[in-house]
Design a protein around this motif. Structure first.
Motif, short mmCIF file in Angstrom:
data_model
loop_
_atom_site.label_atom_id
_atom_site.label_comp_id
_atom_site.label_asym_id
_atom_site.label_seq_id
_atom_site.Cartn_x
_atom_site.Cartn_y
_atom_site.Cartn_z
N GLY A 1 0.78 -1.23 0.00
CA GLY A 1 0.00 0.00 0.00
C GLY A 1 0.81 1.28 0.00
N SER A 2 2.10 1.22 0.29
CA SER A 2 2.94 2.42 0.28
C SER A 2 3.28 2.86 -1.15
CB SER A 2 4.23 2.18 1.05
OG SER A 2 5.07 1.26 0.37
N GLY A 3 2.99 1.99 -2.13
CA GLY A 3 3.32 2.33 -3.51
C GLY A 3 4.80 2.46 -3.75
N SER A 4 5.61 1.65 -3.08
CA SER A 4 7.06 1.78 -3.20
C SER A 4 7.73 0.42 -3.07
CB SER A 4 7.59 2.71 -2.10
OG SER A 4 7.41 2.10 -0.82
N VAL A 5 9.03 0.42 -3.31
CA VAL A 5 9.87 -0.75 -3.06
C VAL A 5 10.84 -0.38 -1.95
CG1 VAL A 5 11.55 -2.36 -4.02
CG2 VAL A 5 9.69 -1.50 -5.46
N LYS A 6 10.82 -1.14 -0.86
CA LYS A 6 11.75 -0.93 0.24
C LYS A 6 13.06 -1.65 -0.08
CE LYS A 6 8.59 1.10 2.87
NZ LYS A 6 7.43 1.19 1.96
N LEU A 7 14.18 -0.99 0.19
CA LEU A 7 15.50 -1.55 -0.09
C LEU A 7 16.31 -1.64 1.20
CD1 LEU A 7 16.32 0.57 -3.27
CD2 LEU A 7 15.38 -1.75 -3.21
N TRP A 8 16.72 -2.86 1.58
CA TRP A 8 17.56 -3.04 2.76
C TRP A 8 18.97 -3.44 2.34
CZ3 TRP A 8 12.33 -3.78 4.05
CH2 TRP A 8 11.92 -3.17 5.26
N ASN A 9 19.96 -2.70 2.90
CA ASN A 9 21.36 -3.02 2.68
C ASN A 9 21.71 -4.26 3.50
OD1 ASN A 9 24.29 -3.04 3.06
ND2 ASN A 9 24.27 -1.04 2.08
N THR A 10 22.18 -5.32 2.86
CA THR A 10 22.41 -6.57 3.57
C THR A 10 23.70 -6.57 4.40
OG1 THR A 10 23.53 -7.56 1.65
CG2 THR A 10 21.14 -7.88 1.82
N ASN A 11 24.51 -5.53 4.27
CA ASN A 11 25.72 -5.44 5.10
C ASN A 11 25.39 -5.01 6.52
OD1 ASN A 11 27.67 -6.17 3.11
ND2 ASN A 11 27.41 -4.15 2.18
N ASN A 12 24.42 -4.08 6.65
CA ASN A 12 24.07 -3.58 7.99
C ASN A 12 22.57 -3.68 8.28
OD1 ASN A 12 23.00 -1.53 6.38
ND2 ASN A 12 24.74 -0.14 6.76
N TRP A 13 21.80 -4.15 7.29
CA TRP A 13 20.34 -4.30 7.41
C TRP A 13 19.65 -2.99 7.75
CZ3 TRP A 13 18.69 -8.13 4.83
CH2 TRP A 13 19.47 -9.29 4.73
N ARG A 14 20.18 -1.91 7.17
CA ARG A 14 19.52 -0.61 7.27
C ARG A 14 18.78 -0.31 5.97
NH1 ARG A 14 24.30 3.11 10.07
NH2 ARG A 14 24.33 2.01 12.09
#
Length: 324
Positions: free
Chosen positions: A123-136
């Motif tokens: 529902g946010s109309g977006s793609v969330k991206l998490w950096n797998t080195n620090n999970w931020r």
């Protein structure tokens, strides 16, 4: 290319199975099959035997999607509880738990280098991206609100009215596609985090997509409109459209050599499509209910001589096929 049924494991979970993927082989073991179910569990299975290796629990609602890191050592799952759980494939230990807002964690995929986990944002109309080195979380990719005339995107980028269902990375990691409930597919420059354009043609939700492993320009999409589309994402053109399923097409995957497609449908069948012929060459009816997900086994591993395809269904079973 031909495909044949090897095994159908009934009652693999206690409820509908919505997700399947493969954890690639490592130096210490072969590829593992990973499944996610409405029963809130993620299970890992030894390849050809479909022997249960271990069960991962922790979600409080049904599992929507599973994804494996290209190294084969890490996997992730999303659930209707709006959490993303990341775990070690071989020890089952939880690495981290990522929280999203309600209805903002749907289909997921690691980028080809394993540096970013992309999560369809609902529902946010977006793609969330998490950096797998620090999970931020990095800056999310937001869909445009509307398309201006002559095919140009509007300057105002708002996710209003766009429910993002699925994501797919190109094999070189330069493009990221995301699909919506209204059938539109958005293409992003993943390196610059920039919206490029949309692909149109579907009239209903696009629930699954896959880039060709041999041509980074080619994207395959499937939709509730019963069609499979093959796009050139650079020229924004529809290369071909396939039809044949009798109901919603829920999942698609491309064979590692790029020669064929597998699709799963609510018509209870799995279809194999020859991309040279651009036609269905086999229909498999191992399931008694709708097929939610299909996945080809990635190449690699000692003693591997034939390909594998897996499918999962609302009938709680896993089907395993050999393709040659």
């Amino acid at each position: 290319m031909k495909i044949r049924s090897l095994k159908n494991l009934t009652n693999a979970h206690n409820d509908s199975i919505w997700a399947v993927t493969w954890a690639p082989a490592t130096a210490d073991r072969g590829a593992l099959l990973i499944t996610g179910s409405v029963d809130e569990s993620v299970k890992l299975w030894k390849g050809d035997e479909l022997e249960l290796d271990r069960t991962n629990t922790g979600h409080s609602l049904g599992v929507v999607s599973v994804a494996a890191h290209p190294s084969g050592t890490v996997a992730a799952s999303t659930s209707l509880d709006s959490f993303v759980r990341v775990f070690d494939v071989d020890s089952n230990a939880t690495i981290t738990t990522l929280e999203t807002a309600p209805s903002e964690a749907w289909l997921i995929q690691f980028d080809p280098k394993g540096e970013i986990l992309a999560v369809a944002g609902g529902g946010s109309g977006s793609v969330k991206l998490w950096n797998t080195n620090n999970w931020r979380m990095e800056v999310p990719l937001t869909l445009p609100q509307a398309e201006a005339s002559e095919g140009r995107s509007s300057e105002k980028h708002s996710g209003s009215g766009k429910f993002v269902l699925a994501v797919a990375w190109s094999n070189d990691g330069k493009r990221l596609a995301c699909s919506t409930m209204n059938g539109v597919v958005a293409i992003f420059d993943a390196v610059r985090g920039k919206f490029l354009h949309t692909l149109e043609g579907h009239s209903m939700p696009v629930r699954s997509m896959a880039f060709s492993p041999v041509d980074t320009r080619v994207l395959f999409t499937v939709s509730d409109d019963k069609h499979v589309h093959m796009y050139d994402v650079e020229s924004r053109s529809l290369i071909s459209a396939f039809s044949g399923h009798a109901s919603w097409v829920l999942s698609v995957d491309v064979s590692p050599d790029g020669s064929c497609l597998a699709t799963g449908s609510s018509d209870r069948t799995v279809r194999l499509w020859d991309l040279n012929m651009r036609a269905a060459v086999q229909t498999l009816s191992d399931h008694s209910d709708q097929v939610w997900s299909v996945a080809f086994r990635p190449p690699g591993g000692d003693g591997v001589r034939a390909g594998r395809l897996a499918s999962v269904s609302d009938d709680r079973s896993i089907s395993l096929y050999e393709y040659t």
